[in-house]
Design a protein around this motif. Structure first.
Motif: not given
Length: 247
Positions: A166-170, A182-189, A202-203
């Motif tokens: 949802d609006d979180y990252v596991k 946070k978002t997945m896009g954030y961690y991708e950057r 999603s991963y």
């Protein structure tokens, strides 16, 4: 393509949904299921974007099935019983189609789901843009999470993999699961692209945890991690992973 599941114990009801979906070429029916147990397995395997779900089915009903799904996709209920409408919306259903429903009513339900997706994508984009100025040099080295009343600092070398929720990252580690707003896009950057690869929407997985890539049906693949977890690879994610690995 938008992946869809049709779950209904009546073959005719499934065929009507499949027929109506032909007007939506961006949507692909990845599987039809005749009961809830089959539906759970299909959701775990395909991770669909949208499910057309009957309520009254043998073995377990549609509501019971959703309770057994860890991260439910978008759901449009299709049923012959109007008394479940309130419960359906309490279960965060996108819409509630009462059989027999027309093509026009079906299209309206699909458009309602698509509009929710557009709004969610826009909100995520705004959030990602807002996160950029706050980025600090050390963020690619650690993830700070709140666990109960404690603040935990997780070195990225201890991350087993990341999963959208949802609006979180596991954040999965050997010590357990932590949630991060946070978002997945954030961690991708933020994370080092030479060490972490987004293999699916999603991963994100660290290359240090990858043991092998296994093929599945229809040219799909999964990544097997050291922990034994099997992570699905999208086509883009598979290509990205091969490029990083140099294969």
């Amino acid at each position: 393509m938008i992946k869809c599941l049709v779950i209904d114990d009546e073959p005719l009801a499934r065929s009507i949904v499949v027929e109506y979906l032909q007007k939506h070429p961006e949507m692909e029916v990845v599987q039809e299921c005749g009961d809830g147990f089959e539906g759970i397995k299909a959701i775990q395997q395909h991770r669909p974007d949208l499910v057309f779900l009957d309520i009254q089915m043998p073995k377990i009903n549609g509501f019971e099935m959703l309770e057994l799904v860890e991260q439910a996709p978008g759901v449009i209920f299709t049923t012959a019983f109007d008394e479940y409408a309130l419960k359906a919306f309490e279960a965060n259903a996108v819409d509630y189609l009462l059989k027999p429903f027309s093509q026009e009513r079906f299209d309206a339900a699909v458009e309602k789901w698509q509009e929710k997706q557009r709004v969610k994508a826009a909100e995520n984009k705004v959030e990602e843009l807002a996160e950029v100025p706050a980025k600090q040099p050390e963020e690619h080295l650690r993830i700070v999470v709140k666990a109960a009343n404690d603040i935990r600092i997780i070195p990225v070398k201890d991350v087993l993999y990341l999963e959208a929720y949802d609006d979180y990252v596991k954040v999965y580690t050997a010590e357990g699961l932590f949630l991060k707003k946070k978002t997945m896009g954030y961690y991708e950057r933020v994370l080092d692209p030479k060490q972490f690869v987004r293999v699916h929407r999603s991963y994100i997985i660290p290359l240090s945890q990858l043991t092998r890539i296994e093929p599945l049906e229809k040219d799909s693949h999964v990544a097997l991690l050291k922990s034994g977890v099997r992570v699905p690879l999208s086509r883009t994610g598979y290509s990205r992973l091969r490029a990083v690995l140099g294969i």
